[in-house]
Design a protein around this motif. Structure first.
Motif, PDB file in Angstrom:
ATOM      1  N   THR A 146     -32.271  82.477 -49.865  1.00  0.00           N
ATOM      2  CA  THR A 146     -31.528  83.677 -49.478  1.00  0.00           C
ATOM      3  C   THR A 146     -30.030  83.398 -49.440  1.00  0.00           C
ATOM      4  OG1 THR A 146     -33.397  84.475 -48.170  1.00  0.00           O
ATOM      5  CG2 THR A 146     -31.244  85.418 -47.673  1.00  0.00           C
ATOM      6  N   GLY A 147     -29.650  82.227 -48.913  1.00  0.00           N
ATOM      7  CA  GLY A 147     -28.238  81.870 -48.884  1.00  0.00           C
ATOM      8  C   GLY A 147     -27.643  81.760 -50.272  1.00  0.00           C
ATOM      9  N   VAL A 148     -28.395  81.185 -51.192  1.00  0.00           N
ATOM     10  CA  VAL A 148     -27.917  81.069 -52.572  1.00  0.00           C
ATOM     11  C   VAL A 148     -27.782  82.453 -53.203  1.00  0.00           C
ATOM     12  CG1 VAL A 148     -28.467  80.162 -54.865  1.00  0.00           C
ATOM     13  CG2 VAL A 148     -28.836  78.744 -52.839  1.00  0.00           C
ATOM     14  N   ASP A 149     -28.735  83.324 -52.947  1.00  0.00           N
ATOM     15  CA  ASP A 149     -28.644  84.686 -53.476  1.00  0.00           C
ATOM     16  C   ASP A 149     -27.397  85.399 -52.946  1.00  0.00           C
ATOM     17  OD1 ASP A 149     -30.906  84.499 -55.019  1.00  0.00           O
ATOM     18  OD2 ASP A 149     -32.216  85.510 -53.584  1.00  0.00           O
ATOM     19  N   LEU A 150     -27.092  85.205 -51.658  1.00  0.00           N
ATOM     20  CA  LEU A 150     -25.919  85.857 -51.073  1.00  0.00           C
ATOM     21  C   LEU A 150     -24.617  85.286 -51.626  1.00  0.00           C
ATOM     22  CD1 LEU A 150     -26.863  86.226 -47.294  1.00  0.00           C
ATOM     23  CD2 LEU A 150     -26.510  88.066 -48.933  1.00  0.00           C
ATOM     24  N   ALA A 151     -24.556  83.965 -51.761  1.00  0.00           N
ATOM     25  CA  ALA A 151     -23.316  83.330 -52.213  1.00  0.00           C
ATOM     26  C   ALA A 151     -23.103  83.499 -53.715  1.00  0.00           C
ATOM     27  CB  ALA A 151     -23.333  81.849 -51.849  1.00  0.00           C
ATOM     28  N   GLY A 152     -24.186  83.511 -54.479  1.00  0.00           N
ATOM     29  CA  GLY A 152     -24.097  83.747 -55.911  1.00  0.00           C
ATOM     30  C   GLY A 152     -23.378  82.691 -56.721  1.00  0.00           C
ATOM     31  N   PRO A 153     -23.618  81.386 -56.488  1.00  0.00           N
ATOM     32  CA  PRO A 153     -22.969  80.377 -57.341  1.00  0.00           C
ATOM     33  C   PRO A 153     -23.416  80.532 -58.792  1.00  0.00           C
ATOM     34  CG  PRO A 153     -24.742  79.384 -56.060  1.00  0.00           C
ATOM     35  CD  PRO A 153     -24.568  80.776 -55.541  1.00  0.00           C
ATOM     36  N   ARG A 154     -22.493  80.241 -59.708  1.00  0.00           N
ATOM     37  CA  ARG A 154     -22.743  80.517 -61.125  1.00  0.00           C
ATOM     38  C   ARG A 154     -22.958  79.240 -61.930  1.00  0.00           C
ATOM     39  NH1 ARG A 154     -18.217  85.250 -62.374  1.00  0.00           N
ATOM     40  NH2 ARG A 154     -19.014  86.775 -60.860  1.00  0.00           N
ATOM     41  N   LEU A 155     -23.424  79.449 -63.137  1.00  0.00           N
ATOM     42  CA  LEU A 155     -23.675  78.360 -64.071  1.00  0.00           C
ATOM     43  C   LEU A 155     -22.451  77.463 -64.193  1.00  0.00           C
ATOM     44  CD1 LEU A 155     -25.544  77.177 -66.356  1.00  0.00           C
ATOM     45  CD2 LEU A 155     -24.319  78.703 -67.923  1.00  0.00           C
ATOM     46  N   GLY A 156     -22.653  76.162 -63.987  1.00  0.00           N
ATOM     47  CA  GLY A 156     -21.586  75.193 -64.149  1.00  0.00           C
ATOM     48  C   GLY A 156     -20.717  74.972 -62.934  1.00  0.00           C
ATOM     49  N   GLU A 157     -20.847  75.800 -61.894  1.00  0.00           N
ATOM     50  CA  GLU A 157     -20.015  75.629 -60.708  1.00  0.00           C
ATOM     51  C   GLU A 157     -20.463  74.419 -59.893  1.00  0.00           C
ATOM     52  OE1 GLU A 157     -18.501  80.183 -59.769  1.00  0.00           O
ATOM     53  OE2 GLU A 157     -19.903  79.202 -58.392  1.00  0.00           O
ATOM     54  N   VAL A 250     -21.237  78.789 -46.589  1.00  0.00           N
ATOM     55  CA  VAL A 250     -22.487  79.441 -46.206  1.00  0.00           C
ATOM     56  C   VAL A 250     -23.088  78.681 -45.031  1.00  0.00           C
ATOM     57  CG1 VAL A 250     -24.719  80.280 -47.001  1.00  0.00           C
ATOM     58  CG2 VAL A 250     -22.824  80.055 -48.628  1.00  0.00           C
ATOM     59  N   LEU A 251     -23.231  79.357 -43.895  1.00  0.00           N
ATOM     60  CA  LEU A 251     -23.817  78.729 -42.706  1.00  0.00           C
ATOM     61  C   LEU A 251     -25.317  78.999 -42.718  1.00  0.00           C
ATOM     62  CD1 LEU A 251     -21.185  79.450 -39.914  1.00  0.00           C
ATOM     63  CD2 LEU A 251     -21.216  77.717 -41.707  1.00  0.00           C
ATOM     64  N   GLN A 252     -26.069  78.030 -43.191  1.00  0.00           N
ATOM     65  CA  GLN A 252     -27.499  78.208 -43.418  1.00  0.00           C
ATOM     66  C   GLN A 252     -28.345  77.978 -42.174  1.00  0.00           C
ATOM     67  OE1 GLN A 252     -28.066  78.995 -47.696  1.00  0.00           O
ATOM     68  NE2 GLN A 252     -29.256  79.240 -45.853  1.00  0.00           N
ATOM     69  N   PRO A 277     -26.635  83.691 -43.747  1.00  0.00           N
ATOM     70  CA  PRO A 277     -27.930  84.187 -44.232  1.00  0.00           C
ATOM     71  C   PRO A 277     -29.141  83.621 -43.508  1.00  0.00           C
ATOM     72  CG  PRO A 277     -27.250  82.369 -45.574  1.00  0.00           C
ATOM     73  CD  PRO A 277     -26.225  82.489 -44.482  1.00  0.00           C
ATOM     74  N   CYS A 278     -29.054  83.321 -42.218  1.00  0.00           N
ATOM     75  CA  CYS A 278     -30.157  82.612 -41.564  1.00  0.00           C
ATOM     76  C   CYS A 278     -31.384  83.510 -41.425  1.00  0.00           C
ATOM     77  CB  CYS A 278     -29.741  82.072 -40.210  1.00  0.00           C
ATOM     78  SG  CYS A 278     -30.947  80.891 -39.569  1.00  0.00           S
ATOM     79  N   ASP A 279     -32.016  83.746 -42.543  1.00  0.00           N
ATOM     80  CA  ASP A 279     -33.254  84.513 -42.601  1.00  0.00           C
ATOM     81  C   ASP A 279     -33.908  84.170 -43.929  1.00  0.00           C
ATOM     82  OD1 ASP A 279     -34.283  87.932 -42.818  1.00  0.00           O
ATOM     83  OD2 ASP A 279     -35.155  86.345 -41.621  1.00  0.00           O
ATOM     84  N   ASP A 280     -35.183  84.501 -44.066  1.00  0.00           N
ATOM     85  CA  ASP A 280     -35.853  84.181 -45.325  1.00  0.00           C
ATOM     86  C   ASP A 280     -35.848  85.351 -46.294  1.00  0.00           C
ATOM     87  OD1 ASP A 280     -37.626  85.863 -44.139  1.00  0.00           O
ATOM     88  OD2 ASP A 280     -39.367  84.559 -44.313  1.00  0.00           O
ATOM     89  N   GLY A 281     -35.102  86.395 -45.973  1.00  0.00           N
ATOM     90  CA  GLY A 281     -34.971  87.521 -46.883  1.00  0.00           C
ATOM     91  C   GLY A 281     -36.032  88.586 -46.724  1.00  0.00           C
ATOM     92  N   GLY A 282     -36.996  88.341 -45.810  1.00  0.00           N
ATOM     93  CA  GLY A 282     -38.024  89.339 -45.566  1.00  0.00           C
ATOM     94  C   GLY A 282     -38.950  89.524 -46.729  1.00  0.00           C
TER      95      GLY A 282
END
Length: 282
Positions: A146-157, A250-252, A277-282
């Motif tokens: 969920t944290g990765v989805d929120l932060a949205g890091p991109r290819l190569g970053e 991101v504070l996980q 994003p301290c949740d599993d996204g439901g």
């Protein structure tokens, strides 16, 4: 009517013991699940024992993730059948045999669970072939995803993950699948080995290495995204220092109920975006 079950309860002295409890009979929109394995979160559940979190008065049923087998299905429920293997994180209504309530946010350290599958934190089918013990720890890696989805890091970053426990490992796996370059920080050699196995290009032991120098060599000027996955407030400033200007922190973890102390000026000077994003996204 009610069902008798066994639950792992924590008392005021922080002692755990199996004890009889009562659950309501499942209604037309509910499912009764027989628990097979419940997972323990050493972050959130230990925070409860330390008093950093408050889920209500004792006794507590601290668990919030488990796998089990469907035992009964309400008349209005669709998509589930007796015998289905499921993972779940809901079982809130638990009482002692004398009617005294048991505090529980999810209450999965219990031999039975009564669940409404339509709720955000209900249940879902377990994919065939899953190891039950591993599946019972599903929430923490899902928090990382969920944290990765929120932060949205991109290819190569370039991404830095501070803490390679179950949440951090979930972050690492998701970032690698996105094509990111990952540096993982953890003092435990077994955690660093798992991080490397999941695709982290660099692993750092903060007890023996200069973390700042390692990150500078990996991502000059700092990482575009830093995931703080230890849940330790004392490490927030260290995480801030690893991010590049206008990067994302991101504070996980679950840092407890107390106010978080951190140095304002370094974060302010970097103009960081913070995500929680301290949740599993439901």
């Amino acid at each position: 009517m009610s069902r008798t079950a066994q639950a792992l309860l924590c008392d005021e002295e922080r002692r755990f013991a199996l004890a009889p409890v009562e659950l309501p009979d499942p209604g037309d929109h509910q499912i009764l699940v027989r628990t097979l394995v419940s997972g323990v979160s050493i972050g959130t559940e230990f925070a409860l024992l330390r008093g950093d979190l408050d889920w209500g008065p004792f006794p507590l049923c601290t668990g919030y993730q488990a796998v089990g087998e469907v035992a009964e299905v309400g008349a209005a429920v669709r998509g589930y059948a007796v015998g289905d293997c499921v993972y779940f994180r809901d079982n809130k209504v638990i009482a002692r045999p004398d009617g005294a309530p048991v505090s529980a946010v999810s209450g999965t350290h219990c031999s039975l669970a009564v669940i409404d599958p339509a709720t955000t934190h209900g249940l879902a089918h377990l994919p065939a072939g899953c190891d039950l013990e591993a599946a019972a720890l599903f929430v923490m890696p899902a928090v990382g995803l969920t944290g990765v989805d929120l932060a949205g890091p991109r290819l190569g970053e370039s991404v830095v993950v501070q803490g390679a426990g179950l949440i951090g490992l979930g972050v690492i796996a998701a970032c690698v699948l996105r094509g990111c370059r990952v540096l993982a920080i953890d003092p435990a050699p077994e955690c660093r080995a798992l991080a490397a196995a999941l695709g982290a290009r660099v692993t750092v032991d903060p007890a023996a290495e200069d973390v700042g120098a390692a990150v500078e060599a990996f991502a000059p000027g700092g990482a575009r995204t830093v995931f703080e996955a230890t849940g330790r407030p004392a490490l927030l400033d260290a995480a801030v220092a690893l991010a590049q200007p206008e990067g994302t922190l991101v504070l996980q973890g679950n840092y407890g109920a107390a106010p978080l102390p951190f140095a304002f000026l370094p974060a302010h000077g970097r103009r960081l975006t913070w995500r929680f994003p301290c949740d599993d996204g439901g």
